[in-house]
Design an enzyme around this catalytic site. Structure first.
Site, PDB file in Angstrom:
ATOM      1  N   ARG A 242     -13.251  -3.048   0.352  1.00  0.00           N
ATOM      2  CA  ARG A 242     -12.351  -3.651  -0.314  1.00  0.00           C
ATOM      3  C   ARG A 242     -11.601  -2.638  -1.231  1.00  0.00           C
ATOM      4  NH1 ARG A 242     -11.303  -6.804   3.174  1.00  0.00           N
ATOM      5  NH2 ARG A 242     -11.484  -9.139   2.908  1.00  0.00           N
ATOM      6  N   GLU A 271      -2.743  -3.920  -1.843  1.00  0.00           N
ATOM      7  CA  GLU A 271      -2.303  -3.774  -0.377  1.00  0.00           C
ATOM      8  C   GLU A 271      -1.025  -4.611  -0.294  1.00  0.00           C
ATOM      9  OE1 GLU A 271      -5.169  -4.543   2.344  1.00  0.00           O
ATOM     10  OE2 GLU A 271      -6.396  -2.696   1.493  1.00  0.00           O
ATOM     11  N   HIS A 289      -5.538  -0.426   6.659  1.00  0.00           N
ATOM     12  CA  HIS A 289      -6.430  -1.535   6.594  1.00  0.00           C
ATOM     13  C   HIS A 289      -6.532  -1.738   8.023  1.00  0.00           C
ATOM     14  CE1 HIS A 289      -8.431  -4.984   4.259  1.00  0.00           C
ATOM     15  NE2 HIS A 289      -9.092  -4.750   5.264  1.00  0.00           N
TER      16      HIS A 289
END
Length: 323
Positions: A242, A271, A289
């Site tokens: 993360r 993000e 991601h």
């Protein structure tokens, strides 16, 4: 997606669910065949959720969703939160349990892809793959010598978090003859790799550091400026966990000042916003991601979301409740 038998209901009996995240179109399609789906992201009206809330019995989220106690309180009939992803740190699991709401995720099916991506990023940074690609495309081959790169095989690798994904990364790293050490909340039984109690202690002993721990408040900023300094000017950081696990400001500073050599990042603190400083650096490889983003794995994740929903509404045990 694989063919799946429809949930046997009449239109009036179909459970109603709230789609609270972007998920692949094939999952949306499969959900719509078996449930009444309310897509909150497709509704500009801020009152939409409250209007449908009395009928909503389940929420479909993803690993980046924020499902707070206040949000759950707006859904009086909700019984299940099904997360499309392995991470569920954005879900207030304690608040859900206090309400008798079950929470599921999609572990295991994405382990291999994420571990593969960790090694891909490590190789891309160390061997300067993006720079080499530009060098060839720009017609520089034969005009100027490409700089030497960094050997990965035989290097010392530290893994932050030795769960399913961390263990899969270690398995791959062994194939490169890497010397593996790890840190975790506690020493793992039956694991022969050297253990260090903190990320800083681990960083002092390795050349390359891969972050594969869980997100959430307990690991927020775990990889801090001190840990990056300990990794050293030849060190490489890879994060497929993360974005919040790494102190992003400290990372930008460490890269800018050459306190570490480079970084491979698939996740970011806010993000999809990526700090401009990171995007401008030539010693960083950035991906959106996408570590679990293969068709095979996303299909398996979608099927597991459906399996959890179907099991819940059929009164069967859930395949993958969160721990």
């Amino acid at each position: 997606m694989q063919d799946r038998p429809p949930l046997v209901t009449t239109p009036s009996m179909k459970p109603q669910i709230l789609l609270a995240a972007k998920v692949p179109p094939f999952l949306v399609e499969a959900l719509a065949q078996r449930y009444i789906v309310h897509d909150m992201l497709a509704q500009p009206d801020p009152g939409f959720v409250d209007r449908v809330a009395p009928q909503v019995r389940a929420v479909v989220a993803n690993g980046e969703s924020t499902i707070t106690a206040d949000f759950l309180a707006r859904l009086p009939a909700v019984e299940l939160v099904s997360v499309f992803g392995v991470g569920y740190d954005g879900v207030d699991v304690q608040a859900a349990r206090q309400r008798g709401i079950q929470v599921t995720n999609t572990p295991d099916v994405l382990t291999d892809d994420v571990a593969d991506m960790a090694m891909a990023l490590l190789l891309a940074v160390a061997r300067k793959v993006p720079q080499a690609d530009r060098y060839v495309r720009d017609g520089q081959w034969g005009r100027a010598a490409f700089p030497f790169t960094r050997k990965v095989s035989g290097a010392r690798l530290g893994i932050v978090g030795l769960g399913r994904i961390g263990s899969a990364i270690a398995q791959r790293a062994r194939g490169f003859g890497m010397h593996i050490a790890y840190t975790a909340r506690s020493r793992k039984d039956g694991i022969d790799y050297p253990y260090y109690p903190t990320p800083r202690d681990l960083a002092e002993q390795v050349d390359m550091l891969i972050v594969s721990t869980v997100g959430g408040p307990a690991t927020h900023g775990l990889i801090d400026a001190e840990t990056l300094r300990a990794l050293g000017p030849q060190g490489i950081l890879v994060n497929i966990a993360r974005g919040t696990v790494v102190d992003e400001d400290a990372l930008v500073e460490a890269l800018a000042t050459k306190a570490i050599a480079g970084a491979g990042l698939d996740v970011f603190a806010s993000e999809p916003r990526v700090p401009a400083a990171l995007a401008s650096m030539d010693n960083v490889v950035l991906t959106p991601h996408m570590a679990s983003g293969t068709l095979e794995t996303r299909t398996a994740m979608a099927n597991l979301v459906l399996d959890n929903l179907d099991a819940h509404f059929a009164g069967r045990p859930l395949p993958t409740p969160v721990p």
